[in-house]
Design a protein around this motif. Structure first.
Motif, PDB file in Angstrom:
ATOM      1  N   GLU A 203      11.423 -41.022 -40.654  1.00  0.00           N
ATOM      2  CA  GLU A 203      10.273 -41.923 -40.721  1.00  0.00           C
ATOM      3  C   GLU A 203       8.962 -41.157 -40.597  1.00  0.00           C
ATOM      4  O   GLU A 203       7.947 -41.544 -41.176  1.00  0.00           O
ATOM      5  CB  GLU A 203      10.362 -42.967 -39.612  1.00  0.00           C
ATOM      6  CG  GLU A 203      11.459 -43.988 -39.800  1.00  0.00           C
ATOM      7  CD  GLU A 203      11.317 -45.153 -38.856  1.00  0.00           C
ATOM      8  OE1 GLU A 203      11.181 -46.284 -39.333  1.00  0.00           O
ATOM      9  OE2 GLU A 203      11.321 -44.919 -37.628  1.00  0.00           O
ATOM     10  N   HIS A 204       8.988 -40.072 -39.825  1.00  0.00           N
ATOM     11  CA  HIS A 204       7.792 -39.238 -39.627  1.00  0.00           C
ATOM     12  C   HIS A 204       8.183 -37.777 -39.855  1.00  0.00           C
ATOM     13  O   HIS A 204       8.221 -36.977 -38.914  1.00  0.00           O
ATOM     14  CB  HIS A 204       7.227 -39.437 -38.221  1.00  0.00           C
ATOM     15  CG  HIS A 204       6.950 -40.866 -37.872  1.00  0.00           C
ATOM     16  ND1 HIS A 204       5.809 -41.521 -38.277  1.00  0.00           N
ATOM     17  CD2 HIS A 204       7.683 -41.776 -37.181  1.00  0.00           C
ATOM     18  CE1 HIS A 204       5.827 -42.763 -37.835  1.00  0.00           C
ATOM     19  NE2 HIS A 204       6.955 -42.953 -37.181  1.00  0.00           N
ATOM     20  N   PRO A 205       8.475 -37.403 -41.096  1.00  0.00           N
ATOM     21  CA  PRO A 205       9.009 -36.059 -41.365  1.00  0.00           C
ATOM     22  C   PRO A 205       8.040 -34.921 -41.086  1.00  0.00           C
ATOM     23  O   PRO A 205       8.467 -33.775 -40.961  1.00  0.00           O
ATOM     24  CB  PRO A 205       9.366 -36.123 -42.857  1.00  0.00           C
ATOM     25  CG  PRO A 205       8.498 -37.202 -43.418  1.00  0.00           C
ATOM     26  CD  PRO A 205       8.361 -38.216 -42.328  1.00  0.00           C
ATOM     27  N   LEU A 206       6.741 -35.214 -40.984  1.00  0.00           N
ATOM     28  CA  LEU A 206       5.764 -34.153 -40.741  1.00  0.00           C
ATOM     29  C   LEU A 206       5.493 -33.930 -39.258  1.00  0.00           C
ATOM     30  O   LEU A 206       4.712 -33.051 -38.899  1.00  0.00           O
ATOM     31  CB  LEU A 206       4.447 -34.474 -41.460  1.00  0.00           C
ATOM     32  CG  LEU A 206       4.530 -34.576 -42.987  1.00  0.00           C
ATOM     33  CD1 LEU A 206       3.154 -34.835 -43.573  1.00  0.00           C
ATOM     34  CD2 LEU A 206       5.136 -33.317 -43.589  1.00  0.00           C
ATOM     35  N   ASN A 207       6.129 -34.730 -38.400  1.00  0.00           N
ATOM     36  CA  ASN A 207       5.921 -34.601 -36.959  1.00  0.00           C
ATOM     37  C   ASN A 207       7.125 -33.954 -36.286  1.00  0.00           C
ATOM     38  O   ASN A 207       8.264 -34.154 -36.695  1.00  0.00           O
ATOM     39  CB  ASN A 207       5.673 -35.971 -36.321  1.00  0.00           C
ATOM     40  CG  ASN A 207       4.344 -36.565 -36.719  1.00  0.00           C
ATOM     41  OD1 ASN A 207       4.230 -37.210 -37.749  1.00  0.00           O
ATOM     42  ND2 ASN A 207       3.334 -36.349 -35.904  1.00  0.00           N
ATOM     43  N   GLU A 208       6.845 -33.194 -35.244  1.00  0.00           N
ATOM     44  CA  GLU A 208       7.906 -32.614 -34.435  1.00  0.00           C
ATOM     45  C   GLU A 208       8.504 -33.691 -33.523  1.00  0.00           C
ATOM     46  O   GLU A 208       7.876 -34.720 -33.253  1.00  0.00           O
ATOM     47  CB  GLU A 208       7.356 -31.472 -33.575  1.00  0.00           C
ATOM     48  CG  GLU A 208       6.777 -30.306 -34.355  1.00  0.00           C
ATOM     49  CD  GLU A 208       7.849 -29.415 -34.949  1.00  0.00           C
ATOM     50  OE1 GLU A 208       9.046 -29.655 -34.664  1.00  0.00           O
ATOM     51  OE2 GLU A 208       7.494 -28.482 -35.691  1.00  0.00           O
ATOM     52  N   LEU A 209       9.717 -33.438 -33.042  1.00  0.00           N
ATOM     53  CA  LEU A 209      10.362 -34.304 -32.061  1.00  0.00           C
ATOM     54  C   LEU A 209      10.400 -33.586 -30.720  1.00  0.00           C
ATOM     55  O   LEU A 209      10.657 -32.388 -30.662  1.00  0.00           O
ATOM     56  CB  LEU A 209      11.783 -34.655 -32.503  1.00  0.00           C
ATOM     57  CG  LEU A 209      11.913 -35.560 -33.735  1.00  0.00           C
ATOM     58  CD1 LEU A 209      13.360 -35.617 -34.191  1.00  0.00           C
ATOM     59  CD2 LEU A 209      11.401 -36.953 -33.443  1.00  0.00           C
ATOM     60  N   LYS A 210      10.137 -34.316 -29.652  1.00  0.00           N
ATOM     61  CA  LYS A 210      10.181 -33.711 -28.326  1.00  0.00           C
ATOM     62  C   LYS A 210      11.213 -34.432 -27.462  1.00  0.00           C
ATOM     63  O   LYS A 210      11.335 -35.661 -27.508  1.00  0.00           O
ATOM     64  CB  LYS A 210       8.807 -33.757 -27.658  1.00  0.00           C
ATOM     65  CG  LYS A 210       8.235 -35.150 -27.455  1.00  0.00           C
ATOM     66  CD  LYS A 210       6.874 -35.089 -26.797  1.00  0.00           C
ATOM     67  CE  LYS A 210       6.276 -36.483 -26.602  1.00  0.00           C
ATOM     68  NZ  LYS A 210       4.933 -36.424 -25.973  1.00  0.00           N
ATOM     69  N   PRO A 211      12.004 -33.676 -26.685  1.00  0.00           N
ATOM     70  CA  PRO A 211      12.999 -34.301 -25.812  1.00  0.00           C
ATOM     71  C   PRO A 211      12.352 -34.908 -24.573  1.00  0.00           C
ATOM     72  O   PRO A 211      11.475 -34.307 -23.955  1.00  0.00           O
ATOM     73  CB  PRO A 211      13.919 -33.132 -25.445  1.00  0.00           C
ATOM     74  CG  PRO A 211      13.048 -31.921 -25.553  1.00  0.00           C
ATOM     75  CD  PRO A 211      12.051 -32.202 -26.644  1.00  0.00           C
ATOM     76  N   VAL A 212      12.786 -36.106 -24.238  1.00  0.00           N
ATOM     77  CA  VAL A 212      12.338 -36.783 -23.023  1.00  0.00           C
ATOM     78  C   VAL A 212      13.572 -36.990 -22.149  1.00  0.00           C
ATOM     79  O   VAL A 212      14.481 -37.735 -22.530  1.00  0.00           O
ATOM     80  CB  VAL A 212      11.675 -38.136 -23.338  1.00  0.00           C
ATOM     81  CG1 VAL A 212      11.244 -38.824 -22.054  1.00  0.00           C
ATOM     82  CG2 VAL A 212      10.492 -37.952 -24.277  1.00  0.00           C
ATOM     83  N   PRO A 213      13.663 -36.313 -20.990  1.00  0.00           N
ATOM     84  CA  PRO A 213      14.866 -36.409 -20.151  1.00  0.00           C
ATOM     85  C   PRO A 213      15.246 -37.855 -19.855  1.00  0.00           C
ATOM     86  O   PRO A 213      14.394 -38.695 -19.564  1.00  0.00           O
ATOM     87  CB  PRO A 213      14.462 -35.661 -18.877  1.00  0.00           C
ATOM     88  CG  PRO A 213      13.412 -34.697 -19.330  1.00  0.00           C
ATOM     89  CD  PRO A 213      12.654 -35.406 -20.410  1.00  0.00           C
ATOM     90  N   ARG A 214      16.540 -38.129 -19.944  1.00  0.00           N
ATOM     91  CA  ARG A 214      17.070 -39.471 -19.727  1.00  0.00           C
ATOM     92  C   ARG A 214      17.727 -39.521 -18.353  1.00  0.00           C
ATOM     93  O   ARG A 214      18.466 -38.610 -17.975  1.00  0.00           O
ATOM     94  CB  ARG A 214      18.095 -39.797 -20.824  1.00  0.00           C
ATOM     95  CG  ARG A 214      18.423 -41.254 -20.991  1.00  0.00           C
ATOM     96  CD  ARG A 214      19.221 -41.446 -22.275  1.00  0.00           C
ATOM     97  NE  ARG A 214      20.543 -40.871 -22.191  1.00  0.00           N
ATOM     98  CZ  ARG A 214      21.663 -41.571 -21.974  1.00  0.00           C
ATOM     99  NH1 ARG A 214      21.598 -42.876 -21.810  1.00  0.00           N
ATOM    100  NH2 ARG A 214      22.831 -40.969 -21.927  1.00  0.00           N
ATOM    101  N   VAL A 215      17.470 -40.576 -17.608  1.00  0.00           N
ATOM    102  CA  VAL A 215      18.016 -40.724 -16.258  1.00  0.00           C
ATOM    103  C   VAL A 215      18.896 -41.968 -16.221  1.00  0.00           C
ATOM    104  O   VAL A 215      18.485 -43.042 -16.682  1.00  0.00           O
ATOM    105  CB  VAL A 215      16.890 -40.838 -15.212  1.00  0.00           C
ATOM    106  CG1 VAL A 215      17.472 -40.997 -13.813  1.00  0.00           C
ATOM    107  CG2 VAL A 215      15.982 -39.612 -15.271  1.00  0.00           C
ATOM    108  N   ASP A 216      20.122 -41.828 -15.681  1.00  0.00           N
ATOM    109  CA  ASP A 216      21.032 -42.972 -15.636  1.00  0.00           C
ATOM    110  C   ASP A 216      20.748 -43.848 -14.421  1.00  0.00           C
ATOM    111  O   ASP A 216      19.795 -43.611 -13.661  1.00  0.00           O
ATOM    112  CB  ASP A 216      22.486 -42.503 -15.654  1.00  0.00           C
ATOM    113  CG  ASP A 216      22.856 -41.661 -14.430  1.00  0.00           C
ATOM    114  OD1 ASP A 216      22.097 -41.661 -13.440  1.00  0.00           O
ATOM    115  OD2 ASP A 216      23.916 -40.997 -14.470  1.00  0.00           O
ATOM    116  N   SER A 217      21.567 -44.871 -14.234  1.00  0.00           N
ATOM    117  CA  SER A 217      21.343 -45.844 -13.157  1.00  0.00           C
ATOM    118  C   SER A 217      21.492 -45.236 -11.770  1.00  0.00           C
ATOM    119  O   SER A 217      21.010 -45.799 -10.786  1.00  0.00           O
ATOM    120  CB  SER A 217      22.323 -47.016 -13.310  1.00  0.00           C
ATOM    121  OG  SER A 217      23.666 -46.550 -13.285  1.00  0.00           O
ATOM    122  N   GLN A 218      22.156 -44.069 -11.686  1.00  0.00           N
ATOM    123  CA  GLN A 218      22.334 -43.404 -10.397  1.00  0.00           C
ATOM    124  C   GLN A 218      21.295 -42.314 -10.155  1.00  0.00           C
ATOM    125  O   GLN A 218      21.395 -41.564  -9.192  1.00  0.00           O
ATOM    126  CB  GLN A 218      23.741 -42.805 -10.322  1.00  0.00           C
ATOM    127  CG  GLN A 218      24.845 -43.858 -10.422  1.00  0.00           C
ATOM    128  CD  GLN A 218      26.227 -43.246 -10.381  1.00  0.00           C
ATOM    129  OE1 GLN A 218      26.369 -42.030 -10.496  1.00  0.00           O
ATOM    130  NE2 GLN A 218      27.247 -44.083 -10.214  1.00  0.00           N
TER     131      GLN A 218
END
Length: 290
Positions: A203-218
């Motif tokens: 959808e946005h091929p000219l933009n970089e992707l950055k990881p956002v850490p995911r936190v679970d319910s614990q």
């Protein structure tokens, strides 16, 4: 559906691997162990070994009739698919396929066109698909992967990295939890992954992707979600326009007059022939001619 790829074929992206949880149990990694577990859980399972590159597995058990799973292969290209493509009729016509062609056939032909002739970027090929889908494609000749999910994330689809650093894709979240521990996450919606280009947004091929850490319910880190970085742009590769793109004149380049008819076709603008003069003055705006 399940796919396990060796690091030489599919590298783990930054942020997907999380520190192991103390006392957490993780099943044995590797394609062999995962395929054995998948086959044991599904009586109708079909498994395909890709040699050192990894393995694929398919089962039609417990599938939804609205978003079925499909599996097929054409000319050493394997494809796992789940979902439904709405514009399938126009895609059949576009790729010159018969009326009996399925989503798997269309995806394989689209990939072959992209690989062999490449008239469009990969992002455009995926963006042309309308509907709910997630697919995994592997080319045994080029040892390349091509994985994607629709823009709305309509199909439950996950990826992770196991204890042996294999990249794992599946629609079964419990399978990912067992094999990857806390190093897994939902596959980013509106994105695709290739061996050569890694994870990208169609959808946005000219933009970089950055990881956002995911936190679970614990409160434990559990892979990453990947978001489009609106401030980080990729090099589009589009040439500059205007005077900077005109190149040297015929005198500056010291081009012999006998080469003039061929000059503007492959090197630069000669600034003298009718074609180049027409292009030059077509760039002139009304404001600059007053």
């Amino acid at each position: 559906m399940l796919a396990v790829f060796d690091p030489t074929v599919a590298k783990c992206p930054e942020g997907l691997r999380s520190p192991p949880v103390a006392g957490g149990a993780v099943a044995a990694g590797g394609a062999g162990a995962l395929m054995k577990g998948f086959a044991g859980a599904h009586a109708d399972a079909v498994t395909v070994s890709l040699g050192p590159a990894g393995a694929l597995a398919y089962s039609a058990a417990n599938q939804s009739p609205l978003v079925p799973r499909l599996f097929g292969a054409v000319n050493d290209i394997f494809c796992l698919f789940q979902g439904h493509i709405e514009n399938i009729a126009s895609l059949k016509q576009h790729y010159g396929l018969s009326k009996t062609a399925t989503e798997v056939t269309i995806l394989i032909e689209a990939y072959r066109t992209l690989r062999d002739r490449g008239p469009l970027p990969a992002s455009q090929v995926v963006r042309d698909l309308s509907g709910k889908f997630a697919f995994i494609l592997y080319d045994t000749l080029s040892k390349s992967t091509f994985v994607a999910a629709d823009a709305d994330g309509s199909i439950p689809f996950f990826w992770g990295v196991d204890s042996e650093n294999h990249l794992v894709f599946s629609d079964n979240v419990d399978l990912l939890k067992a094999s990857c521990g806390n190093s897994f996450a939902p596959f980013p919606k509106g994105c695709f992954y290739t061996t050569s280009g890694g994870l990208q947004s169609f959808e946005h091929p000219l933009n970089e992707l950055k990881p956002v850490p995911r936190v679970d319910s614990q409160g434990q880190m559990c892979g990453s979600n990947y978001k489009v970085d609106s401030e980080a742009k990729k090099d589009s590769g589009i040439p500059r326009v205007g005077s900077a793109a005109d190149g040297p004149t015929i005198s500056e380049a010291k081009i012999p007059l006998r080469w003039l008819p061929f000059y503007h076709f492959g090197i630069s603008s000669c600034g003298l022939c009718p074609v180049c003069l027409m292009l030059k003055y077509s760039r002139t705006t009304p404001e600059t001619t007053r």
